[in-house]
Design an enzyme around this catalytic site. Structure first.
Site, PDB file in Angstrom:
ATOM      1  N   GLN A  47      36.078  30.447  38.339  1.00  0.00           N
ATOM      2  CA  GLN A  47      36.461  31.778  37.891  1.00  0.00           C
ATOM      3  C   GLN A  47      37.927  31.792  37.488  1.00  0.00           C
ATOM      4  OE1 GLN A  47      37.185  35.445  40.544  1.00  0.00           O
ATOM      5  NE2 GLN A  47      35.123  35.823  39.752  1.00  0.00           N
TER       6      GLN A  47
ATOM      7  N   SER B 232      38.893  40.005  37.822  1.00  0.00           N
ATOM      8  CA  SER B 232      38.176  38.836  37.319  1.00  0.00           C
ATOM      9  C   SER B 232      38.101  38.895  35.807  1.00  0.00           C
ATOM     10  CB  SER B 232      36.761  38.787  37.903  1.00  0.00           C
ATOM     11  OG  SER B 232      36.792  38.781  39.316  1.00  0.00           O
TER      12      SER B 232
ATOM     13  N   ASP C 153      31.870  36.468  44.154  1.00  0.00           N
ATOM     14  CA  ASP C 153      33.034  37.119  43.564  1.00  0.00           C
ATOM     15  C   ASP C 153      33.965  37.724  44.610  1.00  0.00           C
ATOM     16  OD1 ASP C 153      34.542  37.955  41.299  1.00  0.00           O
ATOM     17  OD2 ASP C 153      33.709  39.967  41.458  1.00  0.00           O
TER      18      ASP C 153
END
Length: 287
Positions: free
Chosen positions: A279, A229, A205
């Protein structure tokens, strides 16, 4: 093993407070919100604590619902969705202040033989040892003005092959929707396949949203930009070690309507594809 990695491993060692209910905490650096990779890693640990030892996680699909509050613990509840002969499915909800901040579905599989091929090719990039460290790169950008949170010890050694967002903000010629970065945990780890996967979930991430920002000359810390995110998916194709060099090759195929998509492939140093990542993130420019 450096102190930052030790602290991360401690954060990933959740407290069990009831059957299928676990509690995690955040580091004491008091960021504005909990880092998404931390919640994903802790949720995966919670799911795995309810799964037989003969099964390995092969995929996860997660949504970031609300910002996490780093000042209070996070409670993880696990639903045992299915226990099949070969596959096990778990659903995890992370809770704070009585509300869900994150959900994850994770699937586990008993290892078995099958057809095998790899169509993906690792990009031709310089070796990590030939590249500057994270701290060296940050000092070259900010000099003595580097924020202590960015310049302090980190659990992963990250060596960027491509420009960083702060560099592309200053020089439009460096703007591109691609990021290649070598990653390696800052210390020797136990031979626990789950631990290496959880650490990769944590690290995955860090730079995906950066790949979207890089194409537009945006960078973290700008008052005119908000980013977060939205969802995160990972597939684990083969065993790997997070304490050995991994190339995280990322690209952003599209952005628009205050959202951007990024995809990543994690290769071992020998060129084997170990992990795939996708993502979507919210990107708002406040002009």
């Amino acid at each position: 093993m450096n102190e930052a990695l030790k602290q991360l491993l401690d954060l990933l060692d959740l407290e069990q407070i009831e059957l299928d209910i676990f509690r995690g905490r955040s580091p004491e650096d008091r960021l504005q919100r909990v880092f998404g990779g931390q919640v994903a890693g802790q949720a995966l640990v919670a799911a795995a604590r309810t799964v037989p030892d003969d099964r390995r996680v092969h995929s996860l699909h997660a949504y970031f619902i609300r910002p996490g509050d780093p000042s209070v613990p996070i409670v993880y509840t696990v639903d045992r969705i299915r226990d099949g002969r070969s596959f096990t499915t778990r659903r995890v909800v992370a809770l704070q202040h009585g509300k869900a901040i994150f959900t994850m579905s994770a699937s586990f599989h008993v290892p078995e033989p099958g057809i095998s091929h790899q169509g993906a090719t690792m990009p031709a990039v310089p070796l990590p040892e030939s590249l500057p460290t994270w701290n060296e790169r940050m000092r070259s950008i900010f000099g003595d003005d580097t924020d202590p949170w960015w310049s302090g010890p980190r659990p992963f050694d990250a060596r960027y092959v491509t420009p960083m967002t702060w560099e592309a903000r200053r020089d439009p010629a460096l703007r591109q929707p691609e990021t290649n970065v070598w990653l390696r945990a800052e210390g020797e780890l136990p031979d626990d396949p789950l631990l290496h996967i959880v650490l990769m979930a944590y690290a995955s991430d860090f730079t995906l949203v950066d790949t979207i920002l890089l194409a537009h000359g945006l960078a973290w810390g700008e008052s005119r930009m908000m980013g977060a995110s939205l969802d995160h998916a990972m597939w684990f194709h083969r065993e790997f070690r997070a304490d050995e060099w991994l190339l995280y090759a990322q690209e952003s195929p599209i952005s628009g309507q205050a959202r951007g998509l990024a995809r990543g492939q994690v290769f071992t140093a020998s060129g084997e594809l170990a992990v795939s990542v996708v993502q979507e993130a919210m990107i708002r420019v406040l002009d």
